[in-house]
Design a protein around this motif. Structure first.
Motif, PDB file in Angstrom:
ATOM      1  N   PRO A   1      85.358  27.567  73.034  1.00  0.00           N
ATOM      2  CA  PRO A   1      83.982  27.636  73.172  1.00  0.00           C
ATOM      3  C   PRO A   1      83.462  26.699  72.118  1.00  0.00           C
ATOM      4  O   PRO A   1      84.136  26.360  71.260  1.00  0.00           O
ATOM      5  CB  PRO A   1      83.456  28.947  73.348  1.00  0.00           C
ATOM      6  N   CYS A   2      82.068  26.560  72.174  1.00  0.00           N
ATOM      7  CA  CYS A   2      81.378  25.601  71.089  1.00  0.00           C
ATOM      8  C   CYS A   2      81.158  26.367  69.964  1.00  0.00           C
ATOM      9  O   CYS A   2      81.857  27.385  69.779  1.00  0.00           O
ATOM     10  CB  CYS A   2      80.109  25.354  71.496  1.00  0.00           C
ATOM     11  N   ASN A   3      81.125  25.472  68.801  1.00  0.00           N
ATOM     12  CA  ASN A   3      81.074  26.164  67.386  1.00  0.00           C
ATOM     13  C   ASN A   3      80.258  27.450  67.496  1.00  0.00           C
ATOM     14  O   ASN A   3      80.658  28.403  66.703  1.00  0.00           O
ATOM     15  CB  ASN A   3      80.667  25.019  66.394  1.00  0.00           C
ATOM     16  N   GLU A   4      79.003  27.146  68.052  1.00  0.00           N
ATOM     17  CA  GLU A   4      78.081  28.456  67.963  1.00  0.00           C
ATOM     18  C   GLU A   4      78.640  29.724  68.432  1.00  0.00           C
ATOM     19  O   GLU A   4      78.814  30.972  67.745  1.00  0.00           O
ATOM     20  CB  GLU A   4      76.733  28.099  68.548  1.00  0.00           C
ATOM     21  N   ILE A   5      79.511  29.701  69.590  1.00  0.00           N
ATOM     22  CA  ILE A   5      80.039  30.821  70.356  1.00  0.00           C
ATOM     23  C   ILE A   5      81.205  31.265  69.220  1.00  0.00           C
ATOM     24  O   ILE A   5      81.470  32.404  69.054  1.00  0.00           O
ATOM     25  CB  ILE A   5      80.375  30.457  71.591  1.00  0.00           C
ATOM     26  N   GLN A   6      82.053  30.104  68.808  1.00  0.00           N
ATOM     27  CA  GLN A   6      83.021  30.589  67.871  1.00  0.00           C
ATOM     28  C   GLN A   6      82.902  31.314  66.934  1.00  0.00           C
ATOM     29  O   GLN A   6      83.351  32.444  66.392  1.00  0.00           O
ATOM     30  CB  GLN A   6      83.703  29.216  67.435  1.00  0.00           C
ATOM     31  N   LYS A   7      81.507  30.998  65.922  1.00  0.00           N
ATOM     32  CA  LYS A   7      81.096  31.926  65.041  1.00  0.00           C
ATOM     33  C   LYS A   7      80.544  33.375  65.301  1.00  0.00           C
ATOM     34  O   LYS A   7      80.854  34.309  64.573  1.00  0.00           O
ATOM     35  CB  LYS A   7      79.623  31.120  64.483  1.00  0.00           C
ATOM     36  N   MET A   8      80.327  33.381  66.399  1.00  0.00           N
ATOM     37  CA  MET A   8      79.984  34.757  67.248  1.00  0.00           C
ATOM     38  C   MET A   8      81.210  35.494  67.329  1.00  0.00           C
ATOM     39  O   MET A   8      81.453  36.833  67.049  1.00  0.00           O
ATOM     40  CB  MET A   8      79.461  34.877  68.376  1.00  0.00           C
ATOM     41  N   LEU A   9      82.282  34.623  67.759  1.00  0.00           N
ATOM     42  CA  LEU A   9      83.539  35.461  67.903  1.00  0.00           C
ATOM     43  C   LEU A   9      84.171  35.940  66.698  1.00  0.00           C
ATOM     44  O   LEU A   9      84.614  37.037  66.394  1.00  0.00           O
ATOM     45  CB  LEU A   9      84.521  34.610  68.681  1.00  0.00           C
ATOM     46  N   ALA A  10      83.824  35.025  65.787  1.00  0.00           N
ATOM     47  CA  ALA A  10      84.272  35.529  64.478  1.00  0.00           C
ATOM     48  C   ALA A  10      83.507  36.568  63.547  1.00  0.00           C
ATOM     49  O   ALA A  10      84.138  37.669  63.013  1.00  0.00           O
ATOM     50  CB  ALA A  10      84.051  34.090  63.327  1.00  0.00           C
ATOM     51  N   ALA A  11      82.321  36.557  63.981  1.00  0.00           N
ATOM     52  CA  ALA A  11      81.494  37.683  63.391  1.00  0.00           C
ATOM     53  C   ALA A  11      81.742  39.140  64.147  1.00  0.00           C
ATOM     54  O   ALA A  11      81.568  40.156  63.492  1.00  0.00           O
ATOM     55  CB  ALA A  11      79.831  37.608  63.771  1.00  0.00           C
ATOM     56  N   TYR A  12      82.124  39.094  65.371  1.00  0.00           N
ATOM     57  CA  TYR A  12      82.610  40.120  66.054  1.00  0.00           C
ATOM     58  C   TYR A  12      84.156  40.460  66.073  1.00  0.00           C
ATOM     59  O   TYR A  12      84.475  41.390  66.873  1.00  0.00           O
ATOM     60  CB  TYR A  12      81.835  40.376  67.742  1.00  0.00           C
ATOM     61  N   HIS A  13      84.922  39.783  65.283  1.00  0.00           N
ATOM     62  CA  HIS A  13      86.283  39.948  65.221  1.00  0.00           C
ATOM     63  C   HIS A  13      87.173  39.953  66.793  1.00  0.00           C
ATOM     64  O   HIS A  13      87.780  40.740  66.693  1.00  0.00           O
ATOM     65  CB  HIS A  13      86.526  41.282  64.546  1.00  0.00           C
ATOM     66  N   VAL A  14      86.808  39.063  67.512  1.00  0.00           N
ATOM     67  CA  VAL A  14      87.192  38.876  68.722  1.00  0.00           C
ATOM     68  C   VAL A  14      88.769  38.028  68.456  1.00  0.00           C
ATOM     69  O   VAL A  14      88.724  37.128  67.824  1.00  0.00           O
ATOM     70  CB  VAL A  14      86.543  38.086  69.813  1.00  0.00           C
ATOM     71  N   PRO A  15      89.833  38.630  68.896  1.00  0.00           N
ATOM     72  CA  PRO A  15      91.183  37.940  68.574  1.00  0.00           C
ATOM     73  C   PRO A  15      91.230  36.466  69.275  1.00  0.00           C
ATOM     74  O   PRO A  15      90.509  36.397  70.537  1.00  0.00           O
ATOM     75  CB  PRO A  15      92.113  38.986  68.981  1.00  0.00           C
ATOM     76  N   VAL A  16      91.634  35.626  68.795  1.00  0.00           N
ATOM     77  CA  VAL A  16      92.052  34.265  69.618  1.00  0.00           C
ATOM     78  C   VAL A  16      93.168  33.874  69.845  1.00  0.00           C
ATOM     79  O   VAL A  16      94.104  34.247  68.909  1.00  0.00           O
ATOM     80  CB  VAL A  16      90.926  33.382  69.099  1.00  0.00           C
TER      81      VAL A  16
END
Ligand SMILES: [Zn+2]
Ligand SMILES: [Zn+2]
Length: 286
Positions: free
Chosen positions: A226-241
């Motif tokens: 996903p785009c940078n903004e959504i990646q930052k959200m994934l980081a904030a909520y500790h979603v594994p990638v």
């Protein structure tokens, strides 16, 4: 090497351009110790009556769509047998049998999927939302691009609900290309930020991993899905990638994994999964 396995790939029996043997050879050449082939598992009773089916026939990739489970089984059985045969012939590289699954919320689908799963025994499942059910039919992102703005917004809302649901159903090892409509420039304005965040929170609560899909670079050289903004959200909520290339041809295997790895670090993502964690993930949920 930033990730030494690649699990999201397609072959010629479905909508890829090369055989499994050719994709495996390309993965070996690129230095991967494991390749998973994950063709589309798309079963919907109305699939032959949709707009996108005509485009698929014109493009020669209609075999990725099935209207019932017997039909999809007839495609996957010989395909998986081929992968098992190739594994026996290529002991130096691990070959996994995956699928990229579109989930449809009906009892019929669930029963058909459970039956198919028992017969095919895939190694892993990628959850994908390529469609929204709208106006009594199913539409894909190309259909979304051709409707008026109000209808499109309604479709995009349904799209993001579907993405949340993919996490909540607990079937999938990970979720594919979260912001797929961006492929056609859809749903990119700031007004979608809250819905993106709600979706990421829902995915985080379901504890489902998400892929960073480098096929996004094919239409936007600066960011994957996903785009940078959504990646930052994934980081904030500790979603594994994990990294995926969504390779439809041999040249796309492992494409831009290094660039994506840098971008996800810049976006604060630290939770990247090993192959074993990706594969184990689903067993824990069954
Ligand atoms: Zn996909
Ligand atoms: Zn794919």
């Amino acid at each position: 090497m930033v990730q030494d396995f690649t699990l999201h790939t397609h072959t010629i029996e479905f909508d890829g351009k090369y055989s499994a043997a050719e994709m495996i050879a390309a993965a070996r050449h690129a230095g991967f110790h494991t390749i998973g082939i994950s063709n589309h598992f798309i079963v919907h009773p109305d699939v032959h009556r949709t707009k996108m089916y005509g485009a698929a026939v014109a493009g020669g990739y209609q075999s990725m769509y099935s209207s019932n489970f017997d039909e999809v089984l007839e495609k996957f059985k010989p395909h998986y047998e081929d992968l098992s045969r190739l594994q026996a012939q290529n002991p130096d590289i691990r070959i996994l049998r995956g699928m990229e699954v579109d989930y449809f919320p009906s009892t019929q689908w669930r029963d058909g999927f459970a039956r198919s799963y028992e017969i095919l025994k895939p190694d892993y499942l990628i959850g994908a939302a390529h469609f929204v059910e709208y106006g009594g039919t199913i539409c894909n992102v190309h259909d979304m691009a051709m409707v008026d703005a109000k209808t499109r917004d309604e479709m995009l809302k349904i799209y993001w609900e579907n993405v949340s649901r993919l996490g909540n159903v607990g079937l999938f090892n990970w979720l594919a290309h979260l912001d797929l409509p961006r492929k056609l420039g859809l749903g990119v304005s700031k007004k979608w930020a809250d819905i993106h965040e709600d979706t990421v929170v829902s995915i985080a609560n379901s504890r489902t991993p998400v892929e960073i899909n480098t096929s996004g670079f094919r239409f936007d050289s600066t960011q994957p899905y996903p785009c940078n903004e959504i990646q930052k959200m994934l980081a904030a909520y500790h979603v594994p990638v994990l990294l995926s290339d969504d390779a439809h041809n041999v040249g796309q295997i492992g494409s831009k994994f290094d660039v994506a790895a840098t971008i996800l670090r810049e976006n604060g993502i630290k939770n990247t999964l090993s192959l074993q964690k990706v594969l184990d993930f689903r067993e824990k949920r069954l």
